[in-house]
Design a protein around this motif. Structure first.
Motif, PDB file in Angstrom:
ATOM      1  N   SER A   7      38.319  35.886  49.257  1.00  0.00           N
ATOM      2  CA  SER A   7      39.709  36.005  48.821  1.00  0.00           C
ATOM      3  C   SER A   7      40.381  37.235  49.416  1.00  0.00           C
ATOM      4  O   SER A   7      41.562  37.197  49.785  1.00  0.00           O
ATOM      5  CB  SER A   7      39.768  36.059  47.290  1.00  0.00           C
ATOM      6  OG  SER A   7      39.265  34.877  46.705  1.00  0.00           O
TER       7      SER A   7
ATOM      8  N   LYS B 236      43.266  30.438  49.132  1.00  0.00           N
ATOM      9  CA  LYS B 236      42.566  31.293  48.172  1.00  0.00           C
ATOM     10  C   LYS B 236      42.655  30.705  46.759  1.00  0.00           C
ATOM     11  O   LYS B 236      41.653  30.609  46.043  1.00  0.00           O
ATOM     12  CB  LYS B 236      43.146  32.699  48.220  1.00  0.00           C
ATOM     13  CG  LYS B 236      42.597  33.641  47.160  1.00  0.00           C
ATOM     14  CD  LYS B 236      43.729  34.087  46.279  1.00  0.00           C
ATOM     15  CE  LYS B 236      43.256  34.956  45.142  1.00  0.00           C
ATOM     16  NZ  LYS B 236      44.305  35.194  44.143  1.00  0.00           N
TER      17      LYS B 236
ATOM     18  N   TRP C 235      39.349  28.975  44.198  1.00  0.00           N
ATOM     19  CA  TRP C 235      39.009  29.197  42.788  1.00  0.00           C
ATOM     20  C   TRP C 235      39.143  27.913  41.975  1.00  0.00           C
ATOM     21  O   TRP C 235      38.338  27.673  41.061  1.00  0.00           O
ATOM     22  CB  TRP C 235      39.877  30.313  42.222  1.00  0.00           C
ATOM     23  CG  TRP C 235      39.523  31.635  42.825  1.00  0.00           C
ATOM     24  CD1 TRP C 235      40.056  32.209  43.942  1.00  0.00           C
ATOM     25  CD2 TRP C 235      38.492  32.519  42.378  1.00  0.00           C
ATOM     26  NE1 TRP C 235      39.434  33.406  44.227  1.00  0.00           N
ATOM     27  CE2 TRP C 235      38.478  33.622  43.275  1.00  0.00           C
ATOM     28  CE3 TRP C 235      37.604  32.497  41.311  1.00  0.00           C
ATOM     29  CZ2 TRP C 235      37.593  34.684  43.124  1.00  0.00           C
ATOM     30  CZ3 TRP C 235      36.719  33.565  41.157  1.00  0.00           C
ATOM     31  CH2 TRP C 235      36.714  34.634  42.059  1.00  0.00           C
TER      32      TRP C 235
ATOM     33  N   ASN D 247      42.441  37.994  41.310  1.00  0.00           N
ATOM     34  CA  ASN D 247      43.405  36.968  40.937  1.00  0.00           C
ATOM     35  C   ASN D 247      44.641  37.538  40.246  1.00  0.00           C
ATOM     36  O   ASN D 247      45.369  36.810  39.568  1.00  0.00           O
ATOM     37  CB  ASN D 247      42.727  35.906  40.063  1.00  0.00           C
ATOM     38  CG  ASN D 247      41.835  34.994  40.886  1.00  0.00           C
ATOM     39  OD1 ASN D 247      42.286  34.305  41.791  1.00  0.00           O
ATOM     40  ND2 ASN D 247      40.540  35.007  40.587  1.00  0.00           N
TER      41      ASN D 247
END
Length: 345
Positions: free
Chosen positions: A278, A293, A297, A321
């Motif tokens: 990421s 990215k 997740w 995040n």
């Protein structure tokens, strides 16, 4: 190939255009006081420089220890696959041709491995410390596991402590029992960078026992021109980071199928690699990579809600995040600070 039990350790040395570094790698491997139970397998992965000639020279001088395989270029994974297939030792250690080992640590490790080979049930995994040996940096960062594992002691996964953010068992720190790799049917992707993460991850459910030796065995050379872990190179190869991360996600076991300690460690490692991937997607400053990215997740969540939940709840995962432009700014700044402190790129 039939296993020759008198060989304790097989060093696998993948080498592609490494004429400048190959001697520095191989020479310390030959400094053991007793090399009768050591083999060194150099995989010349389609080199176009003098690598092949240098490797063949070693094999002619010391044929009892050194073997060379010449193959068309298959990338790091293909070279490791070939070396592991040829390995006759009870243990395997991959040493990249631009890295090297500490001769003093080699003596200590060999003593432990020889002792284990004499047991009816030798440990499946040996762990040592490793050094980030970056060009131009006087202080070399050493990754130690002394707060995670008790040294010189047979351990199970549930005996391990908590791994820190920069502590994970990458290829540089591990010796697999050869039989473990064969039971795992490890086969790394060819022509793909960063597959050393898969090497250090996929076989772990087949590891029942491990041992830690608190010595800085491996010197991980950082800073040569053209190295795959240079920041710009990793940004350019984010597609391969994503591919490796996806493979690791698929290799992650559900929590009830493995010991708790192993599951927690694999979640820790998967979190780290997901964060690393990421980071470079964010460093690229490409909006399409920001979407990739987020998709990375989501894919973890879709594969297993439990694994997705556990990976996301780690501190590093929560930080990566952080939303929006402000979150990406914090990530870029944090990366620069971490690289200055550790020197991992």
């Amino acid at each position: 190939m039939q296993h020759k039990s008198h060989i304790t350790l097989s060093f696998v040395v993948p080498a592609f255009n490494m004429e400048v570094y190959l001697g520095r790698c191989v020479d310390p491997l030959l400094m053991a006081k007793d090399s009768s139970d050591i083999e060194i397998i150099v995989i010349d992965d389609g080199s176009s420089d003098g690598t092949a000639a240098i490797a063949d020279g070693y094999a002619r001088r010391i044929p009892s220890v050194i073997r060379v395989l010449h193959q068309s270029n298959k990338g790091h994974g293909g070279a490791v696959n070939a070396g592991v297939a040829l390995a006759r030792g009870q243990y395997v250690k991959v040493v990249d041709a631009d890295d090297w080992v500490s001769p003093g640590s080699l003596e200590r490790v060999m003593a432990v491995l020889r002792s284990e080979c004499g047991r009816s049930e030798p440990v499946d995994l040996l762990v040592t410390d490793y050094v980030y040996d970056k060009v131009g940096r006087r202080h070399k960062h050493i990754v130690c596991f002394d707060r995670v594992m008790k040294s010189d002691t047979r351990l199970g996964w549930d005996d391990l402590g908590r791994f820190g953010l920069s502590q994970y068992l990458i290829m540089h720190s591990i010796f697999f029992r050869t039989e473990v790799l064969r039971r795992a049917r490890l086969r790394l992707p060819e022509h793909t960078f960063y597959v050393d993460f898969i090497y250090a991850y996929e076989p772990l459910p087949y590891v029942k026992t491990l041992m830690y030796v608190d010595t800085p065995f491996y010197h991980y050379f950082i800073g040569r021109e053209g190295q795959s872990v240079q920041t710009n190179a990793m940004i350019a190869r984010t597609d391969q980071l994503v591919r490796v991360n996806h493979a690791m996600t698929l290799d992650t076991p559900e929590p009830d199928s493995v010991p708790d300690g192993l599951y927690h460690y694999m979640i820790h490692f998967l979190s780290i690699t997901s964060v690393v991937t990421s980071v470079f997607l964010i460093l690229s400053r490409r909006p399409v990579n920001y979407m990739i990215k987020d998709g990375l997740w989501r894919d973890i969540d879709m594969m297993s809600p439990r694994i997705g939940h556990d990976v996301r709840r780690t501190l590093a995962s929560r930080a990566i995040n952080l939303p929006g432009r402000g979150g990406r700014f914090i990530i870029r700044y944090g990366y620069r600070v971490a690289d200055r402190l550790v020197g991992f790129n």
